[in-house]
Design a protein around this motif. Sequence first.
Motif, PDB file in Angstrom:
ATOM      1  N   VAL A  28       0.809  -1.219   0.000  1.00 46.94           N
ATOM      2  CA  VAL A  28       0.000   0.000   0.000  1.00 46.94           C
ATOM      3  C   VAL A  28       0.843   1.269   0.000  1.00 46.94           C
ATOM      4  O   VAL A  28       0.391   2.309  -0.480  1.00 46.94           O
ATOM      5  CB  VAL A  28      -1.043   0.039   1.144  1.00 46.94           C
ATOM      6  N   GLU A  29       2.090   1.197   0.474  1.00 44.95           N
ATOM      7  CA  GLU A  29       2.964   2.374   0.459  1.00 44.95           C
ATOM      8  C   GLU A  29       3.270   2.819  -0.961  1.00 44.95           C
ATOM      9  O   GLU A  29       3.456   3.996  -1.228  1.00 44.95           O
ATOM     10  CB  GLU A  29       4.273   2.077   1.211  1.00 44.95           C
ATOM     11  N   SER A  30       3.309   1.883  -1.881  1.00 43.85           N
ATOM     12  CA  SER A  30       3.626   2.222  -3.271  1.00 43.85           C
ATOM     13  C   SER A  30       2.470   2.877  -4.006  1.00 43.85           C
ATOM     14  O   SER A  30       2.644   3.361  -5.119  1.00 43.85           O
ATOM     15  CB  SER A  30       4.056   0.965  -4.034  1.00 43.85           C
ATOM     16  N   SER A  31       1.292   2.874  -3.386  1.00 44.48           N
ATOM     17  CA  SER A  31       0.142   3.475  -4.072  1.00 44.48           C
ATOM     18  C   SER A  31      -0.620   4.499  -3.245  1.00 44.48           C
ATOM     19  O   SER A  31      -1.101   5.475  -3.808  1.00 44.48           O
ATOM     20  CB  SER A  31      -0.814   2.378  -4.555  1.00 44.48           C
ATOM     21  N   VAL A  32      -0.725   4.322  -1.925  1.00 45.63           N
ATOM     22  CA  VAL A  32      -1.528   5.273  -1.149  1.00 45.63           C
ATOM     23  C   VAL A  32      -1.035   5.562   0.268  1.00 45.63           C
ATOM     24  O   VAL A  32      -1.299   6.633   0.800  1.00 45.63           O
ATOM     25  CB  VAL A  32      -3.012   4.815  -1.054  1.00 45.63           C
ATOM     26  N   PHE A  33      -0.328   4.668   0.910  1.00 44.83           N
ATOM     27  CA  PHE A  33       0.017   4.756   2.333  1.00 44.83           C
ATOM     28  C   PHE A  33       1.197   5.701   2.555  1.00 44.83           C
ATOM     29  O   PHE A  33       2.176   5.644   1.826  1.00 44.83           O
ATOM     30  CB  PHE A  33       0.355   3.352   2.851  1.00 44.83           C
ATOM     31  N   PRO A  34       1.139   6.573   3.586  1.00 47.81           N
ATOM     32  CA  PRO A  34       2.206   7.565   3.772  1.00 47.81           C
ATOM     33  C   PRO A  34       3.459   7.063   4.497  1.00 47.81           C
ATOM     34  O   PRO A  34       4.474   7.737   4.504  1.00 47.81           O
ATOM     35  CB  PRO A  34       1.525   8.649   4.609  1.00 47.81           C
ATOM     36  N   ILE A  35       3.420   5.896   5.127  1.00 44.43           N
ATOM     37  CA  ILE A  35       4.544   5.416   5.924  1.00 44.43           C
ATOM     38  C   ILE A  35       5.365   4.411   5.107  1.00 44.43           C
ATOM     39  O   ILE A  35       4.831   3.423   4.631  1.00 44.43           O
ATOM     40  CB  ILE A  35       4.053   4.741   7.222  1.00 44.43           C
ATOM     41  N   PRO A  36       6.685   4.635   4.964  1.00 45.12           N
ATOM     42  CA  PRO A  36       7.515   3.699   4.192  1.00 45.12           C
ATOM     43  C   PRO A  36       7.708   2.374   4.929  1.00 45.12           C
ATOM     44  O   PRO A  36       7.715   2.343   6.164  1.00 45.12           O
ATOM     45  CB  PRO A  36       8.842   4.440   4.035  1.00 45.12           C
ATOM     46  N   PRO A  37       7.900   1.289   4.202  1.00 45.02           N
ATOM     47  CA  PRO A  37       8.036  -0.023   4.835  1.00 45.02           C
ATOM     48  C   PRO A  37       9.323  -0.183   5.635  1.00 45.02           C
ATOM     49  O   PRO A  37       9.436  -1.107   6.441  1.00 45.02           O
ATOM     50  CB  PRO A  37       8.004  -0.999   3.652  1.00 45.02           C
ATOM     51  N   ASP A  38      10.262   0.716   5.455  1.00 38.85           N
ATOM     52  CA  ASP A  38      11.535   0.640   6.180  1.00 38.85           C
ATOM     53  C   ASP A  38      11.333   0.584   7.689  1.00 38.85           C
ATOM     54  O   ASP A  38      12.111  -0.057   8.396  1.00 38.85           O
ATOM     55  CB  ASP A  38      12.414   1.851   5.849  1.00 38.85           C
TER      56      ASP A  38
END
Length: 192
Positions: A28-38
Amino acid sequence: MIRKLYDWTMGLAETRYALWALAAVSFVESSVFPIPPDILMIPMIIAAPHRAWRIAAVCTVSSVLGALLGYYIGYGLFEAVGRPVLEFYGKLEYFDEFKARYNEWGAWAVLIAGVTPFPFKVITITSGATALSLPVFVIASIAARGLRFFIVAALLWKFGPPIREFIEKRLGLMFTIFCVLLLGGFVLVKYL
């Protein structure tokens, strides 16, 4: 609100479903979510360094799949929403010029946004809206996200907790400097 999302995401890293949560956050980070998976990936690798490569692979694959969703959002919503708005304001021809320029450099935009702190979702959606070649988009996304997540995993695997602060505070800056130098080198070669 962002702090609550951050705290919630950090809590996920401690559960037995952390790998699934990482896959979902990366998607979801790649399309809408503001928090990176890091922020999930880092504590997971520190807790289990022997799983660093698996964690980076899950993060990469999920992120690229999420990027395809972002591409589709841009592609589908542009026709439904973007085009009529641009036509109403008489600006569609400007978008066509932007589209041509973007598609000329689109692979670089995807690559740079995929490794820097720039919100990747903006590029995935823009790539769909401009109908950037899907194979070019996918290859650039795999290269960018793989580079980013595997470098983080390698640093954590090699140096452990001491490198965590550097990654969280400065890795984005280092990737940005690398991309600026890389593009500057290409511009110099092209125009000299």
